[in-house]
Enzyme design. Structure first.
Site, mmCIF file in Angstrom:
data_model
loop_
_atom_site.group_PDB
_atom_site.id
_atom_site.type_symbol
_atom_site.label_atom_id
_atom_site.label_comp_id
_atom_site.label_asym_id
_atom_site.label_seq_id
_atom_site.Cartn_x
_atom_site.Cartn_y
_atom_site.Cartn_z
ATOM 1 N N SER A 207 0.836 -1.209 0.000
ATOM 2 C CA SER A 207 0.000 0.000 0.000
ATOM 3 C C SER A 207 0.862 1.246 0.000
ATOM 4 O O SER A 207 2.090 1.185 0.078
ATOM 5 C CB SER A 207 -0.894 0.005 1.238
ATOM 6 O OG SER A 207 -0.152 0.449 2.360
ATOM 7 N N LYS A 208 0.195 2.349 -0.060
ATOM 8 C CA LYS A 208 0.818 3.679 -0.044
ATOM 9 C C LYS A 208 1.813 3.822 1.116
ATOM 10 O O LYS A 208 2.812 4.504 1.001
ATOM 11 C CB LYS A 208 -0.339 4.686 0.079
ATOM 12 C CG LYS A 208 0.046 6.117 -0.076
ATOM 13 C CD LYS A 208 0.270 6.469 -1.527
ATOM 14 C CE LYS A 208 0.980 7.808 -1.624
ATOM 15 N NZ LYS A 208 1.908 7.905 -2.708
ATOM 16 N N ARG A 209 1.511 3.184 2.220
ATOM 17 C CA ARG A 209 2.413 3.277 3.375
ATOM 18 C C ARG A 209 3.783 2.654 3.095
ATOM 19 O O ARG A 209 4.762 2.962 3.738
ATOM 20 C CB ARG A 209 1.781 2.599 4.605
ATOM 21 C CG ARG A 209 1.106 3.578 5.542
ATOM 22 C CD ARG A 209 0.225 2.863 6.521
ATOM 23 N NE ARG A 209 -0.971 2.383 5.838
ATOM 24 C CZ ARG A 209 -1.544 1.200 6.013
ATOM 25 N NH1 ARG A 209 -1.030 0.343 6.849
ATOM 26 N NH2 ARG A 209 -2.627 0.865 5.365
#
Ligand code: GLU
Length: 436
Positions: A207-209
Site C-alpha cells: 500500500s501507499k504506506r
C-alpha cells in the site's frame, strides 16, 4: 472465436500498481493471442468517479502504452441494461424483492443463489469450489434502485463478449457468485484467471504506506514507464528462465497464463530501482539531453539540450542517474557555483585531519598542470601522492567534495576536465579558505 479480455477499473483518483498489473496482464494476454483488449470504466459510483478520476486511469494506461482496441465502455451508460437483467431474473423466479431492513423506502432485488455448490476452474489457481451453504442470496439492485457491482460487472462482460476475466484474487469470492449469475442469465461464463496479490516485505498487501503505490507516484518520481511495465510483469510471472530485463516484444511473445504464479508477489523497490537504472542507460542520447535540460530549466538553470556543457556531462551522468527525479541533484554543480554541500561528506572528507594539507598540495599540482585534461590531472594527482608517500584517495576525496559538494559521482578526472581550470581552482580555494 477470438479472445477478448478487458481492464475494468473503478476510478478512484489513483491507479494502484496491483490494478495496473491486472491491466498489463490483460493487455499482454490479448496481444500474445491476437485477441482484443478492451476497457470498461466501472463508474457507477457517482461520487468517486469524477471526470478527473477517469482521466487518471486513461493517463496511466497511456503512459504505460496500454493501447485499447475499441472505444471504452462507460458502465454508467448501461444502467437500463442492468435493470432489465434484474427484471428478467425476477420474471423467471431467479430473484425476489425484499424490503431490506423494513424501512419502507423501497425494495431491493435479491438474486437467489442456486442452492448447489459452485465450482469453476481458475486458469492460475486450478479448480475452486464454494459450498452452497456458504453463499447467501445476493443483492443485485439496492432499495434505492441502483444496480450493484456484481450485476453490472456480469451483465457488461456478457454484453462485451468477454472470453477471459483476468483480475486480482481479491475477487475470487465474487467470482463464485458471478458464475451463478452467468448461469441464471443463460450465458456461458468466461474463463477466469485470478492474479496473486502484490505484497510488501512483511507479506501484507502493498500500500501507499510502503512507498510509491500508484502509477502517478512512479511517473512523478521520474521512473520510466518501460521499466515499470517490465517490473510489474515480473510480479507474478516469469519468462521461464532468469532473465529480468525483457523488451515489450519479448514479453508479448512469451507471455501466457500458465507461467503466472499463484502465490503472492513481493514488491521490492531496490530491485525496481535497479531495473529502472538499466532502462535509463538505454535511453536515446538526444532524448536524454532534452529531458535533462528540461529538468534543469525546471530547477531554474538556463540550459538547453544543445549546450556544449550539457552535451559533455551526459556521458558522465548516464551511468549514475537511476531515475529522473534525482538528475538535477546529481549534476547541479556543473551549472552553478552555488551548489549544496553534503554535510556528511564535508565532515568525513574536508574536516578530517590532514585534509587541508592534501588539498593545498593538490591545488598547486593542478595549477602547474600543463593542460587541464583528465589524463594530465590524474598524472598530477598520482605523482603528488607518490611523492608524499600517500594513498591517492587522500587527495581524491577532498578534491571531489570541494568541487562537487558530494561524496560520490562520476570519474573525478573527467568531471574536473569538464569543469575547467578556473572553476576547479576557484572551488578548491574556497574550500581551503572555508575549512582551513
Ligand atoms: N471494478 C472492479 C475492480 O476494479 C472490477 C474488477 C474486474 O472484474 O476486473 O476491482
Amino acid at each position: 472465436m477470438t479472445l477478448r479480455c478487458r481492464f475494468a477499473p473503478s476510478p478512484t483518483g489513483h491507479v494502484h500498481i496491483g490494478n495496473m498489473r491486472a491491466a498489463i496482464y490483460n493487455w499482454l494476454f490479448a496481444r500474445h493471442h491476437n485477441g482484443s483488449f478492451l476497457l470498461r470504466i466501472e463508474d457507477t459510483d457517482r461520487e468517486r468517479s469524477t471526470p478527473e478520476a477517469v482521466q487518471t486511469v486513461l493517463r496511466a494506461m497511456d503512459w504505460l502504452g496500454l493501447t485499447v482496441d475499441e472505444e471504452p465502455l462507460y458502465q454508467s451508460t448501461r444502467r437500463d441494461a442492468h435493470l432489465e437483467a434484474a427484471e428478467r431474473l425476477l420474471a423467471e423466479g431467479k430473484a425476489y424483492k425484499e424490503d431490506k431492513g423494513g424501512t419502507g423506502r423501497g425494495e431491493a432485488v435479491i438474486f437467489r443463489m442456486p442452492g448447489t455448490d459452485v465450482t469453476f476452474r481458475d486458469e492460475i489457481k486450478g479448480e475452486l469450489t464454494k459450498k452452497a451453504e456458504d453463499m447467501k442470496d445476493l443483492v443485485i439492485v439496492r432499495s434505492d434502485g441502483n444496480p450493484v457491482f456484481h450485476l453490472a460487472n456480469v451483465v457488461d462482460d456478457i454484453h462485451m463478449g468477454i472470453t477471459h476475466v483476468i483480475r486480482g484474487d481479491d475477487h475470487i469470492e465474487n467470482t463464485y457468485r458471478h458464475v451463478a449469475l452467468y448461469q441464471a442469465l443463460g450465458a456461458e461464463a468466461p474463463a477466469f484467471a485470478h492474479l496473486p496479490m502484490i505484497v510488501n516485505a512483511q507479506g501484507k498487501p502493498y500500500s501507499k504506506r510502503d512507498g510509491a503505490a500508484y502509477v502517478g507516484d512512479f511517473r512523478d518520481n521520474g521512473y520510466l514507464p518501460d521499466a515499470l511495465f517490465n517490473y510489474l510483469v515480473l510480479l507474478g510471472w516469469s519468462p521461464g528462465d532468469d532473465r529480468e530485463k525483457l523488451t515489450r516484444e519479448e514479453i508479448v511473445s512469451l507471455f501466457d497464463l500458465d507461467r503466472v504464479r499463484s502465490h503472492a508477489a513481493q514488491f521490492d523497490i531496490g530491485k525496481f530501482e535497479w531495473l529502472n537504472a538499466e532502462y535509463m542507460k538505454d535511453l536515446d542520447e538526444t532524448m536524454y539531453r532534452a529531458e535533462l535540460a528540461h529538468r534543469l530549466r525546471g530547477a531554474g538553470y538556463d540550459v538547453n539540450a544543445e549546450d556544449p556543457g550539457l552535451v559533455r556531462i551526459v556521458p558522465l551522468m548516464r551511468e549514475r542517474i537511476k531515475k529522473w527525479s534525482e538528475a538535477v541533484d546529481h549534476c547541479v554543480y556543473f551549472f552553478t557555483e552555488d551548489f549544496p554541500f553534503d554535510d556528511k561528506a564535508v565532515r568525513k572528507r574536508l574536516l578530517k585531519d590532514g585534509a587541508m594539507t592534501a588539498l593545498a598540495a593538490i591545488r598547486s599540482a593542478f595549477a602547474d598542470a600543463a593542460d587541464f585534461t583528465a589524463e594530465s590531472l590524474e598524472t598530477a594527482l598520482r605523482e603528488t601522492a607518490e611523492r608524499e608517500g600517500q594513498n591517492a584517495g587522500v587527495y581524491i576525496h577532498p578534491v571531489r567534495v570541494s568541487v562537487t559538494g558530494q561524496a560520490g559521482g562520476p570519474s573525478l578526472f573527467d568531471l574536473l576536465e569538464v569543469l575547467g581550470r578556473d572553476r576547479v581552482l576557484g572551488r578548491i580555494d574556497r574550500a581551503l579558505e572555508h575549512y582551513g
